[in-house]
Design a protein around this motif. Structure first.
Motif, PDB file in Angstrom:
ATOM      1  N   GLN A 154       0.816  -1.215   0.000  1.00 53.42           N
ATOM      2  CA  GLN A 154       0.000   0.000   0.000  1.00 53.42           C
ATOM      3  C   GLN A 154       0.852   1.269   0.000  1.00 53.42           C
ATOM      4  O   GLN A 154       0.440   2.283  -0.557  1.00 53.42           O
ATOM      5  N   LEU A 155       2.009   1.213   0.620  1.00 52.32           N
ATOM      6  CA  LEU A 155       2.870   2.390   0.606  1.00 52.32           C
ATOM      7  C   LEU A 155       3.300   2.712  -0.815  1.00 52.32           C
ATOM      8  O   LEU A 155       3.194   3.862  -1.274  1.00 52.32           O
ATOM      9  N   ARG A 156       3.762   1.709  -1.531  1.00 49.54           N
ATOM     10  CA  ARG A 156       4.175   1.925  -2.916  1.00 49.54           C
ATOM     11  C   ARG A 156       3.002   2.413  -3.777  1.00 49.54           C
ATOM     12  O   ARG A 156       3.152   3.348  -4.582  1.00 49.54           O
ATOM     13  N   GLN A 157       1.841   1.811  -3.605  1.00 54.03           N
ATOM     14  CA  GLN A 157       0.672   2.213  -4.394  1.00 54.03           C
ATOM     15  C   GLN A 157       0.267   3.649  -4.103  1.00 54.03           C
ATOM     16  O   GLN A 157      -0.091   4.397  -5.017  1.00 54.03           O
ATOM     17  N   PHE A 158       0.300   4.033  -2.825  1.00 57.03           N
ATOM     18  CA  PHE A 158      -0.048   5.412  -2.470  1.00 57.03           C
ATOM     19  C   PHE A 158       0.900   6.392  -3.144  1.00 57.03           C
ATOM     20  O   PHE A 158       0.479   7.397  -3.732  1.00 57.03           O
ATOM     21  N   ILE A 159       2.201   6.114  -3.062  1.00 55.33           N
ATOM     22  CA  ILE A 159       3.197   7.007  -3.658  1.00 55.33           C
ATOM     23  C   ILE A 159       3.001   7.097  -5.168  1.00 55.33           C
ATOM     24  O   ILE A 159       3.021   8.197  -5.746  1.00 55.33           O
ATOM     25  N   GLU A 160       2.816   5.970  -5.828  1.00 58.88           N
ATOM     26  CA  GLU A 160       2.652   5.961  -7.281  1.00 58.88           C
ATOM     27  C   GLU A 160       1.404   6.725  -7.700  1.00 58.88           C
ATOM     28  O   GLU A 160       1.402   7.433  -8.719  1.00 58.88           O
ATOM     29  N   ARG A 161       0.317   6.591  -6.927  1.00 56.31           N
ATOM     30  CA  ARG A 161      -0.916   7.316  -7.269  1.00 56.31           C
ATOM     31  C   ARG A 161      -0.716   8.821  -7.152  1.00 56.31           C
ATOM     32  O   ARG A 161      -1.121   9.593  -8.030  1.00 56.31           O
ATOM     33  N   VAL A 162      -0.074   9.259  -6.065  1.00 58.07           N
ATOM     34  CA  VAL A 162       0.155  10.689  -5.880  1.00 58.07           C
ATOM     35  C   VAL A 162       0.997  11.247  -7.020  1.00 58.07           C
ATOM     36  O   VAL A 162       0.683  12.290  -7.603  1.00 58.07           O
ATOM     37  N   GLY A 188      -6.718  13.279   4.407  1.00 55.52           N
ATOM     38  CA  GLY A 188      -8.009  13.016   5.022  1.00 55.52           C
ATOM     39  C   GLY A 188      -8.142  11.545   5.362  1.00 55.52           C
ATOM     40  O   GLY A 188      -7.195  10.767   5.309  1.00 55.52           O
ATOM     41  N   SER A 189      -9.348  11.137   5.664  1.00 53.93           N
ATOM     42  CA  SER A 189      -9.584   9.744   6.059  1.00 53.93           C
ATOM     43  C   SER A 189      -9.283   8.784   4.905  1.00 53.93           C
ATOM     44  O   SER A 189      -8.814   7.667   5.127  1.00 53.93           O
ATOM     45  N   TYR A 190      -9.516   9.215   3.658  1.00 54.44           N
ATOM     46  CA  TYR A 190      -9.253   8.340   2.514  1.00 54.44           C
ATOM     47  C   TYR A 190      -7.768   8.020   2.408  1.00 54.44           C
ATOM     48  O   TYR A 190      -7.364   6.855   2.257  1.00 54.44           O
ATOM     49  N   GLU A 191      -6.925   9.046   2.513  1.00 48.00           N
ATOM     50  CA  GLU A 191      -5.482   8.834   2.399  1.00 48.00           C
ATOM     51  C   GLU A 191      -4.965   7.974   3.541  1.00 48.00           C
ATOM     52  O   GLU A 191      -4.116   7.090   3.344  1.00 48.00           O
ATOM     53  N   MET A 192      -5.473   8.197   4.741  1.00 47.41           N
ATOM     54  CA  MET A 192      -4.993   7.419   5.879  1.00 47.41           C
ATOM     55  C   MET A 192      -5.463   5.971   5.796  1.00 47.41           C
ATOM     56  O   MET A 192      -4.740   5.054   6.217  1.00 47.41           O
TER      57      MET A 192
END
Length: 428
Positions: A154-162, A188-192
């Protein structure tokens, strides 16, 4: 497991100047020459905060400088809590690497809690200095560098999406020539929720052990003055969290420089622990360096100047006992890393160098081969040097999981995180 949260970062405004001229490395790798050069680039360069010149008075001076810059609106605080995506692009060994992470506030806990894990020992001096700076300013200037296994991805996916969806908030090329890109993301709550699987992970300190222990000491200092709410910033420390499988995680070796001649019976003193191969290097550069690096990949250490102008490859024999006084209860994995093979198999048998001697500066350290050659050239016949292979990421995490710390100067994560992209105020 440690909690983490977004925070309202304190960041340079355009009025402070170009970000290229404002960034600095963390305090522990800034040489005096680099300090002067950075200070001259911009009067607001982060080095003025991170590593101010002077004696005890410098802490109050930095606090005053910080207030002045805020009053002049050279620094401004983000209006809402943010997560900060951070990308570094750099060249190492002729290859281009990109390393990505998320900067957040990570809950500080003593090592005994086991959720944030160290891999090296620390020294008291830097922690005293950093604590005085925190107490004076109430701001953390450099992030701790953490690694997480990121099993869920999830960390990698979050970074790639941003990175795919948002333009960078800031870009810069630092003093060393590395490229920095930075995204401030309102959390917000979605990002967390996207990053929630990280709450089940342990975090491993890659770089910044002194800063992390200082954050624990600062939290304790604040608690001694009264209660802190569970989400108070003083209970956390600014950290860059990088996935363990990130292709930009580069560890450089740290070579050992011994300002003493080798004893004449050095072969006997090494005992039966090593196979010793005498090696003839080619003349000239870069051929010599290339040959040394290729040789190092085949052995535990390359020894220079055990005899004048001679090179030896030392390969530990399988199952062989090292001649030094190895502490009881250590695992073979701990003893097998390069710094320990050298410490107990070579440095102690040849020169009687103890842990106390190492702490007192009996040897020097560098990750730069040119510095190795310069050291030997300046002391012909009266010194030796040992080249080591880098410790692996797997070794760092495996030994940390076992609760076994490596000696100081075992790893050099390259490059260092930039100081000046965002600062962390320790008040809400």
């Amino acid at each position: 497991m440690p909690q983490f949260m977004p925070f309202r970062g304190l960041r340079y405004t355009p009025a402070a100047g170009r970000l290229d001229d404002l960034l600095a490395p963390p305090y522990d790798v800034i040489t005096p020459a680099m300090q002067r050069a950075l200070a001259e680039r911009n009067p607001c360069n982060a080095v003025h905060l991170e590593l101010a010149e002077g004696g005890e008075e410098r802490y109050a001076r930095v606090a005053g400088l910080l207030r002045e810059w805020e009053e002049r609106q050279l620094l401004a605080r983000d209006p809402v809590p943010m997560l900060y995506v951070y990308e570094q692009e750099f060249i190492e060994g002729g290859h281009v690497y990109i390393r990505r992470g998320v900067i957040a506030a990570v809950e500080v806990q003593p090592w005994e809690a086991g959720s944030v894990k160290p891999h090296e020992f620390t020294m008291s001096g830097p922690k005293e200095d950093r604590l005085k700076l925190l107490q004076a300013t109430g701001v953390q200037f450099s992030p701790v560098f953490c690694i997480a296994r990121d099993r869920a991805g999830q960390l990698r996916q979050f970074i790639e999406r941003v990175i795919a969806e948002l333009p960078p908030t800031a870009v810069a090329t630092s003093f060393e020539g590395d490229h920095h890109r930075f995204w401030a993301v309102e959390a917000g709550s979605y990002e967390m929720r996207q990053l929630a699987p990280l709450l089940a992970e342990s975090f491993y300190i890659a770089d910044g052990h002194h800063r992390y222990e200082t954050a624990v000491n600062y939290r304790n200092w604040r608690l001694a003055q009264g209660q802190l709410p569970p989400t108070h910033p003083a209970r956390f420390t600014m950290s860059a969290i990088v996935a363990a499988d990130d292709p930009g995680l580069v560890i450089r070796p740290i070579h050992r420089l011994v300002p003493r001649p080798a004893p004449a019976d050095w072969r006997r003193r090494l005992g039966d622990a090593f196979d010793i191969e005498h090696v003839k290097l080619p003349d000239g550069e870069p051929e010599r360096t290339e040959a040394l690096m290729a040789l190092l990949e085949t052995c535990d250490t390359v020894a220079l100047e055990l005899e004048p102008r001679q090179v030896y490859a030392l390969r530990r024999r399988s199952g062989a006992r090292l001649a030094g006084s190895v502490p009881a209860g250590r695992s073979e994995a701990w003893l097998g890393i390069g710094p320990n093979v050298l410490r107990y198999g070579v440095l102690e048998p040849l020169w009687g160098i103890s842990d106390g001697d190492l702490a007192a500066g009996a040897i020097a350290y560098t990750h730069d081969l040119e510095e190795v050659f310069a050291f030997l050239d300046a002391r012909p016949g009266s010194s030796a040097a040992f080249l080591l292979n880098p410790v692996s990421i797997d070794d760092v995490m495996r030994l940390a999981d076992q609760g076994e710390r490596m000696p100081q100067k075992s790893t050099f994560f390259h490059p260092k995180l930039g100081t000046g992209l965002v600062f962390y105020p320790l008040e809400p």
